[in-house]
Design a protein around this motif. Sequence first.
Motif, PDB file in Angstrom:
ATOM      1  N   LYS A 144       6.507   9.332   0.523  1.00  0.00           N
ATOM      2  CA  LYS A 144       5.748   8.134   0.158  1.00  0.00           C
ATOM      3  C   LYS A 144       6.408   6.921   0.787  1.00  0.00           C
ATOM      4  CE  LYS A 144       3.794   9.146  -4.361  1.00  0.00           C
ATOM      5  NZ  LYS A 144       2.726   9.891  -3.741  1.00  0.00           N
ATOM      6  N   LYS A 145       5.585   6.067   1.387  1.00  0.00           N
ATOM      7  CA  LYS A 145       6.097   4.831   1.959  1.00  0.00           C
ATOM      8  C   LYS A 145       5.291   3.668   1.408  1.00  0.00           C
ATOM      9  CE  LYS A 145       9.326   5.836   5.029  1.00  0.00           C
ATOM     10  NZ  LYS A 145      10.694   5.305   4.834  1.00  0.00           N
ATOM     11  N   PHE A 146       5.962   2.524   1.275  1.00  0.00           N
ATOM     12  CA  PHE A 146       5.308   1.326   0.765  1.00  0.00           C
ATOM     13  C   PHE A 146       5.100   0.355   1.922  1.00  0.00           C
ATOM     14  CE2 PHE A 146       5.555   2.040  -3.827  1.00  0.00           C
ATOM     15  CZ  PHE A 146       6.383   3.160  -3.847  1.00  0.00           C
ATOM     16  N   PHE A 147       3.872   0.332   2.433  1.00  0.00           N
ATOM     17  CA  PHE A 147       3.565  -0.539   3.561  1.00  0.00           C
ATOM     18  C   PHE A 147       3.187  -1.933   3.067  1.00  0.00           C
ATOM     19  CE2 PHE A 147       3.031   3.653   5.413  1.00  0.00           C
ATOM     20  CZ  PHE A 147       3.519   3.493   6.704  1.00  0.00           C
ATOM     21  N   CYS A 148       3.714  -2.918   3.713  1.00  0.00           N
ATOM     22  CA  CYS A 148       3.476  -4.313   3.319  1.00  0.00           C
ATOM     23  C   CYS A 148       1.994  -4.675   3.440  1.00  0.00           C
ATOM     24  CB  CYS A 148       4.302  -5.241   4.198  1.00  0.00           C
ATOM     25  SG  CYS A 148       3.954  -6.983   3.935  1.00  0.00           S
ATOM     26  N   GLY A 149       1.425  -5.240   2.373  1.00  0.00           N
ATOM     27  CA  GLY A 149       0.038  -5.676   2.383  1.00  0.00           C
ATOM     28  C   GLY A 149      -0.089  -7.180   2.524  1.00  0.00           C
ATOM     29  N   GLY A 190      -3.422  -8.602   9.368  1.00  0.00           N
ATOM     30  CA  GLY A 190      -4.064  -8.659   8.061  1.00  0.00           C
ATOM     31  C   GLY A 190      -5.581  -8.584   8.114  1.00  0.00           C
ATOM     32  N   LEU A 191      -6.149  -8.446   9.301  1.00  0.00           N
ATOM     33  CA  LEU A 191      -7.609  -8.471   9.450  1.00  0.00           C
ATOM     34  C   LEU A 191      -8.267  -7.101   9.439  1.00  0.00           C
ATOM     35  CD1 LEU A 191      -7.810 -11.161  12.287  1.00  0.00           C
ATOM     36  CD2 LEU A 191      -8.179 -11.497   9.834  1.00  0.00           C
ATOM     37  N   SER A 192      -7.478  -6.068   9.537  1.00  0.00           N
ATOM     38  CA  SER A 192      -8.044  -4.716   9.593  1.00  0.00           C
ATOM     39  C   SER A 192      -8.809  -4.373   8.321  1.00  0.00           C
ATOM     40  CB  SER A 192      -6.913  -3.696   9.787  1.00  0.00           C
ATOM     41  OG  SER A 192      -7.420  -2.380   9.681  1.00  0.00           O
ATOM     42  N   ALA A 193      -9.888  -3.629   8.477  1.00  0.00           N
ATOM     43  CA  ALA A 193     -10.655  -3.145   7.328  1.00  0.00           C
ATOM     44  C   ALA A 193     -10.095  -1.820   6.843  1.00  0.00           C
ATOM     45  CB  ALA A 193     -12.124  -2.984   7.720  1.00  0.00           C
ATOM     46  N   ARG A 194      -9.097  -1.307   7.544  1.00  0.00           N
ATOM     47  CA  ARG A 194      -8.494  -0.017   7.192  1.00  0.00           C
ATOM     48  C   ARG A 194      -7.049  -0.221   6.759  1.00  0.00           C
ATOM     49  NH1 ARG A 194      -7.629   2.886  11.994  1.00  0.00           N
ATOM     50  NH2 ARG A 194      -6.420   4.187  10.610  1.00  0.00           N
ATOM     51  N   GLN A 195      -6.781  -1.193   5.911  1.00  0.00           N
ATOM     52  CA  GLN A 195      -5.419  -1.496   5.467  1.00  0.00           C
ATOM     53  C   GLN A 195      -4.741  -0.262   4.884  1.00  0.00           C
ATOM     54  OE1 GLN A 195      -3.696  -4.227   6.000  1.00  0.00           O
ATOM     55  NE2 GLN A 195      -5.433  -5.146   7.044  1.00  0.00           N
ATOM     56  N   PRO A 196      -3.414  -0.085   5.130  1.00  0.00           N
ATOM     57  CA  PRO A 196      -2.548  -1.060   5.797  1.00  0.00           C
ATOM     58  C   PRO A 196      -2.459  -0.858   7.304  1.00  0.00           C
ATOM     59  CG  PRO A 196      -1.211   0.744   4.988  1.00  0.00           C
ATOM     60  CD  PRO A 196      -2.641   1.065   4.604  1.00  0.00           C
ATOM     61  N   PHE A 197      -3.401  -0.090   7.868  1.00  0.00           N
ATOM     62  CA  PHE A 197      -3.267   0.240   9.282  1.00  0.00           C
ATOM     63  C   PHE A 197      -4.231  -0.532  10.170  1.00  0.00           C
ATOM     64  CE2 PHE A 197      -1.877   4.108   6.910  1.00  0.00           C
ATOM     65  CZ  PHE A 197      -0.520   3.898   7.119  1.00  0.00           C
ATOM     66  N   TYR A 252       0.871  -1.176   0.000  1.00  0.00           N
ATOM     67  CA  TYR A 252       0.000   0.000   0.000  1.00  0.00           C
ATOM     68  C   TYR A 252       0.906   1.223   0.000  1.00  0.00           C
ATOM     69  CZ  TYR A 252      -3.772  -3.095   1.565  1.00  0.00           C
ATOM     70  OH  TYR A 252      -4.695  -4.088   1.654  1.00  0.00           O
ATOM     71  N   VAL A 253       0.688   2.108  -0.958  1.00  0.00           N
ATOM     72  CA  VAL A 253       1.489   3.323  -1.042  1.00  0.00           C
ATOM     73  C   VAL A 253       0.776   4.413  -0.242  1.00  0.00           C
ATOM     74  CG1 VAL A 253       2.609   4.966  -2.577  1.00  0.00           C
ATOM     75  CG2 VAL A 253       2.178   2.615  -3.348  1.00  0.00           C
ATOM     76  N   VAL A 254       1.472   4.960   0.734  1.00  0.00           N
ATOM     77  CA  VAL A 254       0.869   5.957   1.620  1.00  0.00           C
ATOM     78  C   VAL A 254       1.781   7.178   1.720  1.00  0.00           C
ATOM     79  CG1 VAL A 254       0.090   6.431   3.985  1.00  0.00           C
ATOM     80  CG2 VAL A 254      -0.240   4.148   3.004  1.00  0.00           C
ATOM     81  N   ASP A 255       1.179   8.360   1.611  1.00  0.00           N
ATOM     82  CA  ASP A 255       1.919   9.605   1.854  1.00  0.00           C
ATOM     83  C   ASP A 255       1.890   9.855   3.355  1.00  0.00           C
ATOM     84  OD1 ASP A 255       2.636  10.671  -0.785  1.00  0.00           O
ATOM     85  OD2 ASP A 255       0.481  10.690  -1.121  1.00  0.00           O
ATOM     86  N   VAL A 256       2.997   9.556   4.022  1.00  0.00           N
ATOM     87  CA  VAL A 256       3.042   9.764   5.477  1.00  0.00           C
ATOM     88  C   VAL A 256       3.438  11.214   5.758  1.00  0.00           C
ATOM     89  CG1 VAL A 256       3.580   7.349   5.940  1.00  0.00           C
ATOM     90  CG2 VAL A 256       5.458   9.000   5.703  1.00  0.00           C
ATOM     91  N   GLU A 257       3.045  11.660   6.943  1.00  0.00           N
ATOM     92  CA  GLU A 257       3.317  13.043   7.347  1.00  0.00           C
ATOM     93  C   GLU A 257       4.353  13.073   8.449  1.00  0.00           C
ATOM     94  OE1 GLU A 257       0.135  15.882   8.510  1.00  0.00           O
ATOM     95  OE2 GLU A 257      -1.096  14.617   7.211  1.00  0.00           O
ATOM     96  N   ALA A 258       5.334  13.965   8.307  1.00  0.00           N
ATOM     97  CA  ALA A 258       6.398  14.085   9.299  1.00  0.00           C
ATOM     98  C   ALA A 258       5.815  14.278  10.696  1.00  0.00           C
ATOM     99  CB  ALA A 258       7.297  15.267   8.944  1.00  0.00           C
ATOM    100  N   GLY A 259       6.356  13.520  11.654  1.00  0.00           N
ATOM    101  CA  GLY A 259       5.947  13.673  13.046  1.00  0.00           C
ATOM    102  C   GLY A 259       4.770  12.813  13.455  1.00  0.00           C
ATOM    103  N   LYS A 260       4.088  12.219  12.472  1.00  0.00           N
ATOM    104  CA  LYS A 260       2.924  11.386  12.787  1.00  0.00           C
ATOM    105  C   LYS A 260       3.336   9.945  13.031  1.00  0.00           C
ATOM    106  CE  LYS A 260      -1.486  12.939  10.854  1.00  0.00           C
ATOM    107  NZ  LYS A 260      -2.548  12.461   9.940  1.00  0.00           N
TER     108      LYS A 260
END
Length: 78
Positions: free
Chosen positions: A57-62, A28-35, A12-20
């Motif tokens: 941009k970060k690539f979170f493992c799915g 793997g069960l979350s409905a809000r992947q990748p979190f 999952y490609v996510v634009d992360v924000e500094a400090g967050k």
Amino acid sequence: MSQPTRAANQPYVVDVEAGKTYFWCACGLSARQPFCDGSHKASGFEPVAFKAEKSEKKFFCGCKVSQKVPFCDGSHNR
Ligand code: FES
Ligand code: FES
């Protein structure tokens, strides 16, 4: 421990924000992947925290079997 559920066959490609801080879903069960959304409760898995140093941009493992969690390391191809 049981195996995680494969949420996706690619990162999952996510634009992360500094400090967050982000909590990557390890089960793997979350409905809000990748979190994490709390669905891991009975699974034996715990989310993995990641604090962004900078906005990028970060690539979170799915697939959930990366050796470099919470990020994709190409293991989804195996
Ligand atoms: Fe998967 Fe929390 S829902 S680790
Ligand atoms: Fe899991 Fe790439 S999506 S290693």
